[in-house]
Scaffold this motif. Structure first.
Motif, PDB file in Angstrom:
ATOM      1  N   ARG A  99      40.285  36.450  45.840  1.00  0.00           N
ATOM      2  CA  ARG A  99      38.972  37.071  44.831  1.00  0.00           C
ATOM      3  C   ARG A  99      37.683  37.556  45.969  1.00  0.00           C
ATOM      4  NH1 ARG A  99      37.510  37.744  40.162  1.00  0.00           N
ATOM      5  NH2 ARG A  99      34.951  38.390  40.136  1.00  0.00           N
ATOM      6  N   TRP A 136      38.769  41.239  47.182  1.00  0.00           N
ATOM      7  CA  TRP A 136      39.147  42.058  45.478  1.00  0.00           C
ATOM      8  C   TRP A 136      38.126  41.971  45.211  1.00  0.00           C
ATOM      9  CZ3 TRP A 136      36.494  41.621  40.960  1.00  0.00           C
ATOM     10  CH2 TRP A 136      36.010  42.019  40.161  1.00  0.00           C
ATOM     11  N   GLU A 137      36.301  41.799  45.450  1.00  0.00           N
ATOM     12  CA  GLU A 137      35.332  42.045  45.472  1.00  0.00           C
ATOM     13  C   GLU A 137      34.686  43.077  46.784  1.00  0.00           C
ATOM     14  OE1 GLU A 137      32.939  38.407  45.766  1.00  0.00           O
ATOM     15  OE2 GLU A 137      33.355  37.607  44.082  1.00  0.00           O
TER      16      GLU A 137
END
Length: 198
Positions: free
Chosen positions: A72, A75-76
């Motif tokens: 995550r 991805w951010e």
């Protein structure tokens, strides 16, 4: 710093200072660690010509940095830097056939005795070059064996019918031939062939 890590960093054009910033961070240096990770993400992304998505980049970074990095988070950060995988997953639709013939009853469904019954079908196999080939079979469900088969680069009614004709020649006249309602099996050629065989 180990020789392996040095070689990997060198191949990716990641400065050793970036690696040390990552390894020696303190809670008060969260921004430093974040920037070091962004640098590493961009290096892996560019080295692989933008093909890698966030999951593969995360796995790569876990290997390089020898520490846990969350999918995550990567991805951010990739979103922040507008980095997206250039790999476009092509959809290769399986060929299908249609028919306007009304659905016929499934006479095989409630049979206790499958002797004298043959089933036939065409299936689809996609090759490595993305072309399709079509194996057609006639199967004896009682003996559990294929009695006739064929392979074609197309699936016309003549192909489906020819495989059934081979089975009739080799096995005599069955009580029933069961198929789906694909256009090859509802064609006048297929129906006529079965009628002529009695």
């Amino acid at each position: 710093m180990g020789q392996r890590i040095t070689s990997v960093l060198s191949a990716l054009n990641i400065a050793r200072s970036t690696y040390y910033q990552w390894k020696n961070w303190h809670p008060s240096q969260q921004e430093t660690r974040r920037n070091a990770l962004k640098t590493a993400i961009k290096a892996v992304y560019n080295t692989n010509r933008g093909i890698y998505g966030y999951r593969r980049i995360t796995a790569f970074l876990r290997f390089i940095l020898n520490t846990e990095v969350g999918d995550r988070w990567v991805w951010e950060l990739m979103n922040e830097m507008s980095l997206k995988s250039r790999m476009v997953r092509k959809s290769y639709k399986k060929p299908t056939t249609t028919t306007d013939t009304p659905q016929k009853p499934n006479l095989m469904k409630n049979l206790d005795d499958l002797s004298g019954v043959l089933t036939t079908d065409i299936t689809y196999i996609q090759l490595m070059n993305r072309d399709w080939v079509y194996p057609a079979t006639v199967y004896d469900p009682e003996k559990r064996r294929v009695v006739s088969y064929g392979l074609s680069s197309e699936m016309p009614k003549e192909f489906a019918t020819s495989v059934v004709v081979k089975a009739l020649r080799a096995n005599g006249k069955p009580k029933m031939i069961h198929s789906d309602m694909g256009s090859q099996y509802t064609s006048s050629l297929f129906e006529g062939t079965l009628q002529n065989a009695g």
